[in-house]
Design a protein around this motif. Structure first.
Motif, PDB file in Angstrom:
ATOM      1  N   GLU A   1      40.042  36.839  38.565  1.00  0.00           N
ATOM      2  CA  GLU A   1      40.635  38.182  38.481  1.00  0.00           C
ATOM      3  C   GLU A   1      41.682  37.530  37.126  1.00  0.00           C
ATOM      4  O   GLU A   1      41.787  36.514  37.268  1.00  0.00           O
ATOM      5  CB  GLU A   1      41.522  38.467  39.829  1.00  0.00           C
TER       6      GLU A   1
ATOM      7  N   ARG B   1      33.866  34.169  26.655  1.00  0.00           N
ATOM      8  CA  ARG B   1      33.315  35.804  26.905  1.00  0.00           C
ATOM      9  C   ARG B   1      33.921  36.063  28.010  1.00  0.00           C
ATOM     10  O   ARG B   1      33.914  37.065  28.320  1.00  0.00           O
ATOM     11  CB  ARG B   1      31.631  35.651  27.030  1.00  0.00           C
ATOM     12  N   THR B   2      34.851  35.015  29.180  1.00  0.00           N
ATOM     13  CA  THR B   2      35.610  35.565  29.744  1.00  0.00           C
ATOM     14  C   THR B   2      36.497  36.395  29.879  1.00  0.00           C
ATOM     15  O   THR B   2      37.069  37.414  30.427  1.00  0.00           O
ATOM     16  CB  THR B   2      36.116  34.656  30.750  1.00  0.00           C
ATOM     17  N   GLY B   3      36.982  36.673  27.799  1.00  0.00           N
ATOM     18  CA  GLY B   3      37.888  37.502  27.395  1.00  0.00           C
ATOM     19  C   GLY B   3      38.849  37.209  27.243  1.00  0.00           C
ATOM     20  O   GLY B   3      40.644  37.492  27.241  1.00  0.00           O
TER      21      GLY B   3
ATOM     22  N   ARG C   1      42.255  33.992  27.439  1.00  0.00           N
ATOM     23  CA  ARG C   1      43.252  33.620  26.158  1.00  0.00           C
ATOM     24  C   ARG C   1      44.246  32.041  26.475  1.00  0.00           C
ATOM     25  O   ARG C   1      44.136  32.154  27.542  1.00  0.00           O
ATOM     26  CB  ARG C   1      43.844  34.614  25.004  1.00  0.00           C
TER      27      ARG C   1
ATOM     28  N   THR D   1      35.401  39.082  37.302  1.00  0.00           N
ATOM     29  CA  THR D   1      34.762  38.746  36.850  1.00  0.00           C
ATOM     30  C   THR D   1      33.301  37.312  36.977  1.00  0.00           C
ATOM     31  O   THR D   1      34.022  36.413  37.216  1.00  0.00           O
ATOM     32  CB  THR D   1      35.111  37.779  35.041  1.00  0.00           C
TER      33      THR D   1
ATOM     34  N   ASP E   1      46.774  32.094  29.716  1.00  0.00           N
ATOM     35  CA  ASP E   1      46.945  33.506  30.133  1.00  0.00           C
ATOM     36  C   ASP E   1      46.401  32.441  31.437  1.00  0.00           C
ATOM     37  O   ASP E   1      46.236  31.737  31.389  1.00  0.00           O
ATOM     38  CB  ASP E   1      45.380  34.342  30.419  1.00  0.00           C
TER      39      ASP E   1
ATOM     40  N   ILE F   1      41.137  39.030  33.938  1.00  0.00           N
ATOM     41  CA  ILE F   1      41.148  39.322  33.042  1.00  0.00           C
ATOM     42  C   ILE F   1      40.419  41.024  32.441  1.00  0.00           C
ATOM     43  O   ILE F   1      39.547  41.078  33.671  1.00  0.00           O
ATOM     44  CB  ILE F   1      40.177  38.614  32.676  1.00  0.00           C
ATOM     45  N   GLY F   2      41.406  42.039  32.521  1.00  0.00           N
ATOM     46  CA  GLY F   2      40.647  42.935  32.715  1.00  0.00           C
ATOM     47  C   GLY F   2      41.433  43.792  34.353  1.00  0.00           C
ATOM     48  O   GLY F   2      41.266  43.160  34.741  1.00  0.00           O
ATOM     49  N   GLU F   3      40.075  44.460  33.712  1.00  0.00           N
ATOM     50  CA  GLU F   3      39.716  44.929  35.688  1.00  0.00           C
ATOM     51  C   GLU F   3      38.541  44.581  36.185  1.00  0.00           C
ATOM     52  O   GLU F   3      38.249  44.510  35.985  1.00  0.00           O
ATOM     53  CB  GLU F   3      39.701  47.538  35.218  1.00  0.00           C
TER      54      GLU F   3
END
Length: 351
Positions: free
Chosen positions: A100, A141-143, A145, A107, A148, A102-104
């Motif tokens: 959790e 690909r997890t998004g 950086r 993943t 983070d 990364i984004g909503e």
């Protein structure tokens, strides 16, 4: 005969364009399916190569560390390291989880954990490999950086490194942890590991353990995708048949349209073999043009895939070569009408 072919294709250009576009669409999908299949296989090889080592030590009652959850004592690596034929041994933990932050939502990720300073030496695109608890390196690909914070099984980790192409199981991104963190998450803090990666050749293995080479490990990782890669291969074959049917239909219709022309040429002394060459050449030209357009279309569509799919030069050459074969086979459907054409019919309208 080449002039005859060019004039015939010019006269029926609408049919030719329609056939080329239909063939191109089918072959573009065929090319992408083949590229996707090769991507899955290359992903397996890349993952096994990431660990390095000459052999893996795993439980003797499991297929391998990627598809079985039967841990071994992490101290096995210490025992192996003490053997004369072993240069280094590193315990690793491998499991799937979700992160959790990364984004909503969650993943899905493949977790790889290891003891730093051993056989496993990660190559990163940016930053460094995790060297202490609470640190992680993740695939792009997890998004995530650099810097983070992500959450895995309720624990917070700081991203200290970014990797490229570190995926498994058909595009699931991987993350790196220290073995200590993984043991806390996957084994309740017990000193366990999925396997020991060994550089060298151990002479004596503890009871209940066996050694597997990288090919066997790759087979274990590839097995869950065997159904998918097999299905892709079947679809490729079916689409080649469809492409051949399209080109074959065009060649057959062209032979029907040229029936009167063929009888006139025969009456003028043109050999059947030369006329057959024209029929085959039309099938080859149609198929090759379709393959060329399909190749361009396939390359354009590659970015739409959610995983890293690449069309290699080898795949392009194979596509064009198979298109020549398919064009000849499809064009042969019109040969029979050419061979059976009666020169006398050229003068039928004069009676």
């Amino acid at each position: 005969m080449l002039l005859l072919l060019a004039r015939d294709m010019q006269w029926r250009w609408r049919r030719l364009v329609a056939g080329v576009l239909a063939t191109a669409l089918v072959l573009a999908v065929t090319l992408l399916l083949g590229a996707l299949r090769e991507t899955f296989l290359a992903e397996t090889e890349r993952t096994v190569a990431f660990f390095g080592g000459d052999v893996w030590v795993v439980p003797d009652d499991t297929a391998g560390p990627f598809t079985s959850n039967s841990p071994i004592e992490a101290s096995v690596a210490d025992d192996l390291r003490a053997q004369e034929g072993v240069d280094e041994a590193t315990p690793v933990a491998i499991f799937r989880h979700a992160i959790e932050g990364i984004g909503e939502g969650f993943t899905d990720v493949s977790v790889i954990a290891y003891q730093p300073g051993g056989v496993v030496e990660p190559v990163l695109f940016d930053g460094r490999a995790p060297a202490a608890t609470g640190e992680t390196a993740v695939d792009e690909r997890t998004g995530a950086r650099m810097g983070d914070r992500i959450t895995l099984a309720g624990d917070a980790f700081t991203v200290v490194g970014i990797m490229q192409g570190f995926t498994m199981y058909g595009g699931t991104p991987g993350i790196l942890l220290t073995l200590e963190d993984a043991q806390r998450i996957a084994y309740g803090g017990a000193a366990l590991a999925s396997a020991a990666v060994v550089s060298g050749s151990p002479d004596d293995l503890p009871e209940g353990l066996i050694a597997q080479d990288p090919d066997q490990i790759g087979g274990d990782l590839r097995r869950p995708l065997a159904v998918v890669t097999g299905a892709l291969g079947v679809l490729e074959l079916v689409l080649w048949i469809v492409a051949a049917a399209i080109v074959g239909l065009l060649a057959y219709l062209s032979s029907l349209d040229r029936q009167r022309d063929v009888t006139v040429f025969k009456a003028l002394g043109v050999s059947s073999s030369r006329l057959v060459v024209v029929v085959l050449a039309e099938g080859v030209v149609t198929a090759v043009l379709g393959a060329g357009v399909g190749l361009v279309l396939g390359v354009v569509l590659v970015p739409l895939f959610p995983i890293d799919v690449a069309v290699s030069a080898t795949q392009a050459v194979v596509l064009l070569a198979l298109a020549v074969v398919v064009g000849m086979l499809a064009g042969s459907l019109g040969i029979r009408r050419v061979l059976r054409a009666d020169p006398a019919r050229a003068f039928a309208a004069l009676d």
